[in-house]
Design a protein around this motif. Sequence first.
Motif, PDB file in Angstrom:
ATOM      1  N   ASP A 123       1.258  15.455  -4.827  1.00 58.54           N
ATOM      2  CA  ASP A 123       0.370  15.969  -3.766  1.00 58.54           C
ATOM      3  C   ASP A 123      -0.643  15.067  -3.460  1.00 58.54           C
ATOM      4  O   ASP A 123      -0.994  14.878  -2.183  1.00 58.54           O
ATOM      5  CB  ASP A 123      -0.273  17.447  -4.175  1.00 58.54           C
ATOM      6  N   ILE A 124      -1.454  14.630  -4.482  1.00 58.80           N
ATOM      7  CA  ILE A 124      -2.463  13.561  -4.189  1.00 58.80           C
ATOM      8  C   ILE A 124      -1.908  12.099  -3.308  1.00 58.80           C
ATOM      9  O   ILE A 124      -2.525  11.972  -2.234  1.00 58.80           O
ATOM     10  CB  ILE A 124      -2.961  13.155  -5.464  1.00 58.80           C
ATOM     11  N   TRP A 165       6.885  13.541   2.190  1.00 56.75           N
ATOM     12  CA  TRP A 165       6.515  12.190   2.020  1.00 56.75           C
ATOM     13  C   TRP A 165       8.111  11.522   2.065  1.00 56.75           C
ATOM     14  O   TRP A 165       8.962  11.890   1.443  1.00 56.75           O
ATOM     15  CB  TRP A 165       5.787  12.033   1.036  1.00 56.75           C
ATOM     16  N   THR A 175      -0.936   7.757   5.591  1.00 59.58           N
ATOM     17  CA  THR A 175      -1.917   7.557   6.509  1.00 59.58           C
ATOM     18  C   THR A 175      -2.885   6.493   6.196  1.00 59.58           C
ATOM     19  O   THR A 175      -4.028   6.079   6.787  1.00 59.58           O
ATOM     20  CB  THR A 175      -2.657   8.855   7.179  1.00 59.58           C
ATOM     21  N   ALA A 219       0.776  11.991  -1.505  1.00 63.97           N
ATOM     22  CA  ALA A 219       1.356  12.370  -0.384  1.00 63.97           C
ATOM     23  C   ALA A 219       0.267  12.691   0.728  1.00 63.97           C
ATOM     24  O   ALA A 219       0.559  12.621   1.893  1.00 63.97           O
ATOM     25  CB  ALA A 219       2.534  13.441  -0.432  1.00 63.97           C
ATOM     26  N   SER A 220      -0.877  13.168   0.224  1.00 62.99           N
ATOM     27  CA  SER A 220      -1.797  13.647   1.283  1.00 62.99           C
ATOM     28  C   SER A 220      -2.616  12.041   1.837  1.00 62.99           C
ATOM     29  O   SER A 220      -3.366  12.113   2.492  1.00 62.99           O
ATOM     30  CB  SER A 220      -2.881  14.480   0.522  1.00 62.99           C
ATOM     31  N   TYR A 221      -2.392  11.020   0.889  1.00 60.54           N
ATOM     32  CA  TYR A 221      -3.326   9.718   1.100  1.00 60.54           C
ATOM     33  C   TYR A 221      -2.470   8.700   1.857  1.00 60.54           C
ATOM     34  O   TYR A 221      -2.689   8.128   2.892  1.00 60.54           O
ATOM     35  CB  TYR A 221      -3.865   9.248   0.081  1.00 60.54           C
TER      36      TYR A 221
END
Length: 201
Positions: free
Chosen positions: A66-67, A102, A74, A69-71
């Motif tokens: 999660d960490i 992702w 982008t 895939a959120s960073y």
Amino acid sequence: MRKIIVCMFLTLDGVMQAPGGPDEDAESGFEHGGWQKPVDDDEVGTAIAGWYEDSDAMLLGRKTYDIFASYWPTADPDNPFTHRMNSMHKYVASRTLTSLDWQNSTLLEGDTVDAVRRLKASDGGNLNVVGSGDLAQTLMRHGLVDEYRLTIHPVIIGTGKRLFADGAIPTALEPVSVSVTKGGTVVGVYRPSGAPSYDSY
């Protein structure tokens, strides 16, 4: 057979929790998130980049996935690591996720240990376990870790999740390479070599 390599950032007292930022993992009231950057240096970054040269996939637990895939999707495209992280295949162990957004990500099906054993036996490069402390400890308990690549930073936190927590299986380690950066971080690569021996002076 592919190797499973645990890649981890640790404090001097063995804490692996939330190196990357204050909000990364506050479980159990952890208040020291983001401890790594102030004690980091360029040599650490170079060493970490080398950890991925012989690996073509990552094994991730749900929280680390999660960490990341959120960073990374982008992240700055001029950062050479951005392309590497996005293009590598990601195998994710999760009891709660049902889909992954992702790119190049696959959920491990069924029992995690069995799924990882199948991955080890498949063709391809090595598999890096990045962060994902719970997953790393599961693999350690089942004798599936072939190598540890650790950065041990000059800071003591005192509390938090540890890679080698109480109950870790006693294991002797063969040092493959150990160096110290200009900032005082120990960069160590170790391979399990059976049970430890005991003696007295």
